[in-house]
Design an enzyme around this catalytic site. Structure first.
Site, mmCIF file in Angstrom:
data_model
loop_
_atom_site.group_PDB
_atom_site.id
_atom_site.type_symbol
_atom_site.label_atom_id
_atom_site.label_comp_id
_atom_site.label_asym_id
_atom_site.label_seq_id
_atom_site.Cartn_x
_atom_site.Cartn_y
_atom_site.Cartn_z
ATOM 1 N N GLY A 1 0.816 -1.226 0.000
ATOM 2 C CA GLY A 1 0.000 0.000 0.000
ATOM 3 C C GLY A 1 0.844 1.269 0.000
ATOM 4 N N CYS B 1 1.767 0.886 13.158
ATOM 5 C CA CYS B 1 0.347 1.181 13.399
ATOM 6 C C CYS B 1 0.021 0.801 14.837
ATOM 7 C CB CYS B 1 -0.566 0.470 12.394
ATOM 8 S SG CYS B 1 -0.322 -1.304 12.278
#
Length: 403
Positions: free
Chosen positions: A237, A354
């Protein structure tokens, strides 16, 4: 809302697989949605959202229903009855719902909601860790935000279109979106929709990527013509975003230990019209050594606890174990030590996770800078993104410059 038997059965079957057999919620739901071709969009949404909801609130609902793991089918029907009652849905006259104590359910909910670990439906250890690392006030707000359903955010592929054009194309398909201030490539869906069926997706005009995640590639300060290494690329991504920011000029080397993820990146790159990404599986230390002192920019999107993305992976609350977090912190530091050698003199590196835990974030950067490998680097800036302040996933990123 009327409950339909075959749709409720699908939810119960899915929960049995997720809770008792350790299967991943997203994979189970993908399978469930293929179960009946006659289901319309509303039926499919009900199956997906109800399953996720009961996974998210597992501890709270089990406590109210007075059931313990491993759950049998009757236990899961009782949890389903709790979910329906709290949603104000009238229970049909089915044997599974006989003697459901509606008033008692609401009373138990009010009582348990006074205690954070039940109210936010999390394991004791996670509640203790969050409070220890973030403090009582911030953790209370953050875990509440991480229990909300995540918005669907698109990242516009600037190699093929603009935000304005994509918004117009989607509007013609009855998919309404909003711009998000300070997120230059993001469109937020006003309502959930299956965007993967659109021609715009198939033609590579966008990817689905959370707004916080979209900030990481920008933080790397890439320019066309550079050599950039994405050291933990996964399915790519961020590598695709980096390629777009570089206008397809220069070289993006995507590394990962999992070849199947890199194969997915190749497929996505083709769809995105990205041709400056090269994938390399890390199958020996030679792969890294060959790149020593060669990259203008290095992104380390490190493996982590994933506590910042619980909104989209609610089953991680039950799969994650404290021992894993201890282990992953060792891995994070090893990756920083090894992959930092790829940065050339004058180049820059971003360490990102994250996670919302300082022990995986700021503390790792401090440990690295104090180490022998870190002596060559200076700290430029960092950014902590918390879900309760941003409205998006929890993320951390630090920018370091090599002398």
């Amino acid at each position: 809302m009327r409950l339909h038997r075959n749709i409720c059965f699908a939810v119960i079957d899915g929960l049995m697989l997720i809770f008792n057999e350790g299967q991943y919620a997203d994979k189970v739901i993908q399978q469930l949605l293929k179960r009946d071709k006659r289901w319309g969009a509303r039926d499919r949404a009900f199956v997906a959202e109800t399953t996720y909801d009961i996974v998210r609130w597992k501890r709270l609902y089990a406590e109210i229903a007075e059931v313990k793991e491993p759950f049998d089918r009757d236990n899961i029907w009782r949890m389903f009855a709790v979910w329906a009652t709290l949603k104000g849905i009238k229970l049909p006259d089915w044997s599974y719902f006989e003697n459901t104590p509606t008033r008692k359910i609401k009373g138990r909910f009010d009582e348990l909601s006074k205690t954070r670990k039940f109210k936010e439906s999390i394991p004791d250890w996670m509640d203790e860790l969050g409070e220890k690392e973030l403090g009582n006030e911030v953790w209370t707000k953050e875990i509440s935000a991480l229990n909300e359903q995540a918005d669907v955010i698109l990242r516009v592929n600037t190699l093929k279109t603009t935000k304005e054009k994509l918004q117009a194309v989607l509007f013609d398909l009855d998919i309404e979106t909003d711009f998000i201030p300070n997120y230059p490539y993001a469109l937020k869906l006003k309502e959930r929709a299956n965007v993967f069926q659109t021609e715009a997706f198939k033609d590579g005009h966008f990817e689905v990527q959370d707004a916080s995640s979209q900030l990481v590639a920008e933080f790397l300060n890439v320019e066309p013509g550079m050599r950039v290494v994405d050291a933990c690329a996964g399915a790519g991504g961020k590598a695709l975003h980096i390629a777009a920011l570089m206008e397809n000029k220069g070289q993006v080397i995507a590394l990962d230990i999992y070849e199947n993820k890199l194969n997915e990146l190749k497929r996505r790159a083709k769809r995105n019209g990205v041709f400056n990404v090269e994938t390399r599986a890390i199958d020996s230390t030679k792969v890294i050594k060959k790149l020593h002192d060669k990259a203008d920019r290095v992104l380390i999107d490190a493996p982590c606890s994933g506590l910042g993305v619980l909104r989209r992976n609610p089953d991680a609350k039950w799969k994650l174990q404290p021992e894993f977090i201890d282990k992953i912190k060792v891995t994070q530091q090893e990756i920083l030590q090894q992959y930092s050698k790829i940065v050339k003199s004058g180049g820059q590196m971003v360490y990102a996770t994250c996670s919302i835990l300082p022990s995986e974030n700021q503390d790792q950067v401090k440990t690295f800078l104090a180490s022998e490998s870190g002596q060559d680097f200076t700290f430029v800036k960092d950014e902590k993104l918390l879900a309760h302040t941003s409205g998006f996933d929890g993320f951390y990123m630090a920018l370091l410059q090599k002398k």
